[in-house]
Design a protein around this motif. Sequence first.
Motif, PDB file in Angstrom:
ATOM      1  N   ALA A  45       0.977  -1.226   0.051  1.00 16.01           N
ATOM      2  CA  ALA A  45      -0.096   0.266   0.123  1.00 16.01           C
ATOM      3  C   ALA A  45       0.771   1.220   0.033  1.00 16.01           C
ATOM      4  O   ALA A  45       0.723   2.324  -0.573  1.00 16.01           O
ATOM      5  CB  ALA A  45      -0.925  -0.110   1.186  1.00 16.01           C
ATOM      6  N   ASP A  46       1.780   1.223   0.826  1.00 12.80           N
ATOM      7  CA  ASP A  46       3.013   2.451   0.568  1.00 12.80           C
ATOM      8  C   ASP A  46       4.186   1.878   0.301  1.00 12.80           C
ATOM      9  O   ASP A  46       4.841   0.706   0.719  1.00 12.80           O
ATOM     10  CB  ASP A  46       3.029   2.910   2.126  1.00 12.80           C
TER      11      ASP A  46
ATOM     12  N   VAL B 177       8.209   2.957  -1.085  1.00  6.67           N
ATOM     13  CA  VAL B 177       9.332   4.023  -1.398  1.00  6.67           C
ATOM     14  C   VAL B 177      10.512   3.452  -1.998  1.00  6.67           C
ATOM     15  O   VAL B 177      11.095   2.434  -1.602  1.00  6.67           O
ATOM     16  CB  VAL B 177       9.719   4.890   0.225  1.00  6.67           C
TER      17      VAL B 177
ATOM     18  N   ILE C 148       9.894   6.004   5.760  1.00  5.08           N
ATOM     19  CA  ILE C 148       8.757   5.563   6.609  1.00  5.08           C
ATOM     20  C   ILE C 148       9.124   3.926   7.519  1.00  5.08           C
ATOM     21  O   ILE C 148      10.153   3.668   7.198  1.00  5.08           O
ATOM     22  CB  ILE C 148       7.897   4.952   5.575  1.00  5.08           C
TER      23      ILE C 148
ATOM     24  N   GLY D 248       5.808   0.121   2.929  1.00 10.63           N
ATOM     25  CA  GLY D 248       5.303   0.409   4.333  1.00 10.63           C
ATOM     26  C   GLY D 248       4.357  -0.747   5.185  1.00 10.63           C
ATOM     27  O   GLY D 248       4.059  -1.755   4.432  1.00 10.63           O
TER      28      GLY D 248
ATOM     29  N   GLY E 131       1.692  -0.618   6.121  1.00 10.44           N
ATOM     30  CA  GLY E 131       0.116  -0.325   6.191  1.00 10.44           C
ATOM     31  C   GLY E 131      -0.525  -1.148   5.265  1.00 10.44           C
ATOM     32  O   GLY E 131      -1.832  -1.209   4.881  1.00 10.44           O
TER      33      GLY E 131
END
Length: 375
Positions: A63-64, A66, A173, A199, A201
Amino acid sequence: MKKAKTRIIWGIIIVIIAVILIARIVKKEEPVAPTPDPVVTAQTPFMGDIELTTDLVGTIEPADIVYIYPKAGGDVTAVNVKAGDTIAAGQVLVEIDTKQVASAKNAMDTAKVAWDDAVSTLNRMAPLHASGFVSDKEFEGYQTAAEAKRLQYEAAKIGYDNQMEFSHVTSPISGRVEQLNVEVHDSVGTSGQLCVIAGDGGNNVTFYVTEKVKNNLSTGTPVTITKEGTQYGGSVIEVNNMAEASIGLFKVKASVEDYETMAPGTSVEIKVPSASARNVMLVPTHCVYYKAGNAYVYTYDQAQAAIHEVPVEVGIFDKDNIVVTSGLTLDDMVLTTWTSELKEGTKVTLDTGAVNGDSQTGEPESPAADQSEAQ
């Protein structure tokens, strides 16, 4: 003697034949029993909903996510994580010798010494200024010099902090290291990806649909994800309104309720709504027949105890029911059985015990064509 016997035998045969013929002539024809009318079942149309789905293949994504790139090139002096590690926001991932840290530190230290000296001089001049031994203009010069040194120091400190940030690559994160692309002693530039952080999440699933299916999706639309035979719930969180130029399909992203067993980058099966109709008139799908592409049903006429062929317009359908958009009312009795004897005007007997109940499905003269949704 022989001739007499022959005559007697022939006489007996002739008598028998005559008796048979006379019996046939005088025998009355027995009446033929009438053929009973076909027994049929029927039911009225009803209001309801239909929702069609289509099966697709999606890809699990964090979902996240980087992608970490260095802000300055140099030699990697330390790698503090490995793929699969769970990390916290701000944790140092990689250390890089940018060749600028030492010089930036020297510049900052030099600026700090100059500022301290200017402040010390200003402090010595303050009592003299108060006693009148230093003019206002001269004291103002000391104040200006101290302020200039302070600004120089702050600029040098910012430069040093930047170099430290460039040389100590941290995670923005909390999450997990999915990919690590460097090792100690590697030389890296600003275009070289160091690692990928997912992430904590959860995961999403990304898939592509046609415009027709896209128009039936919106934020919150429920979907079903299947991974190795296990089903998970989810819902649409993003629908792109522009098709991908390379494939001509629209990208859709959905959340996944249970993501712990799904590794990012793996494929899953996904079932999404492709078409729907709400509060519409429905009849059983097997009740609709086709001639030259035109749909029709048989209805029961109670006054005439006969059936009629009624053209209808139909919409989407599933294995159970089909939408009727015109041609029928909710009071019409639609035949739910079929035999080769049925045609316009055929006299029939209605099985009242099966009206509006479960009916037997016959083999249709022209079965409904399968309706499938493009992916």
